[in-house]
Write a protein that holds these residues in place. Structure first.
Motif, mmCIF file in Angstrom:
data_model
loop_
_atom_site.group_PDB
_atom_site.id
_atom_site.type_symbol
_atom_site.label_atom_id
_atom_site.label_comp_id
_atom_site.label_asym_id
_atom_site.label_seq_id
_atom_site.Cartn_x
_atom_site.Cartn_y
_atom_site.Cartn_z
ATOM 1 N N GLN A 1 66.267 38.609 1.474
ATOM 2 C CA GLN A 1 64.815 38.625 1.298
ATOM 3 C C GLN A 1 64.073 38.037 2.494
ATOM 4 O O GLN A 1 62.870 38.205 2.624
ATOM 5 N N HIS A 2 64.796 37.370 3.393
ATOM 6 C CA HIS A 2 64.192 36.809 4.600
ATOM 7 C C HIS A 2 64.346 37.719 5.809
ATOM 8 O O HIS A 2 63.911 37.379 6.904
ATOM 9 N N GLY A 3 64.978 38.876 5.617
ATOM 10 C CA GLY A 3 65.207 39.806 6.711
ATOM 11 C C GLY A 3 63.919 40.436 7.212
ATOM 12 O O GLY A 3 62.992 40.689 6.444
ATOM 13 N N ALA A 4 63.880 40.692 8.499
ATOM 14 C CA ALA A 4 62.721 41.365 9.097
ATOM 15 C C ALA A 4 62.556 42.771 8.526
ATOM 16 O O ALA A 4 61.471 43.344 8.567
ATOM 17 N N CYS A 5 63.623 43.319 7.958
ATOM 18 C CA CYS A 5 63.577 44.671 7.397
ATOM 19 C C CYS A 5 63.073 44.698 5.957
ATOM 20 O O CYS A 5 62.832 45.778 5.414
ATOM 21 N N ALA A 6 62.922 43.542 5.338
ATOM 22 C CA ALA A 6 62.445 43.502 3.951
ATOM 23 C C ALA A 6 61.099 44.211 3.862
ATOM 24 O O ALA A 6 60.176 43.908 4.611
ATOM 25 N N GLY A 7 61.012 45.182 2.998
ATOM 26 C CA GLY A 7 59.770 45.920 2.809
ATOM 27 C C GLY A 7 59.662 47.176 3.653
ATOM 28 O O GLY A 7 58.752 47.968 3.455
#
Length: 114
Positions: free
Chosen positions: A32-38
């Motif tokens: 959920q902290h990934g830059a790819c989240a969303g």
């Protein structure tokens, strides 16, 4: 409230999101902290029959997202440990991960024996 994530942060295989120690925390909560989240999956996972220049351009764009990711190392290690077969994970494409795993097996006598 439950967040809906897409991209590698969402994980392509929900069955790998095992609960740790009955705490309700998943072992992949870091995602959920990934830059790819969303971001949409299509940036990280190729459509059927994508090849050549189109694939190179899409992977390069995905890797730019990975470059600024606070969990890049964790994502990469997950992808290598889980042998994620598809997509860009931890800044590495499919062939890059296969090559890295092959080098690890070759360079580690313990892995080669087991």
């Amino acid at each position: 409230m439950t967040e809906t994530m897409t991209g590698p942060a969402a994980g392509r295989n929900a069955s790998t999101q095992a609960t740790v120690g009955g705490s309700g925390t998943t072992e992949r909560q870091w995602q959920q902290h990934g830059a790819c989240a969303g971001l949409a999956d299509h940036w990280f996972f190729h459509p059927d029959n994508e090849r050549g220049h189109a694939r190179d351009v899409r992977e390069a764009a995905a890797k730019l997202v990975c470059e600024r990711c606070p969990v890049l190392a964790r994502c990469r290690e997950h992808a290598l440990a889980a042998r994620e077969p598809y997509g860009v994970w931890g800044g590495l494409g499919e062939s890059e991960r296969r090559a890295m795993l092959s080098r690890r097996r070759r360079d580690s006598p313990a892995l080669a024996a087991g």
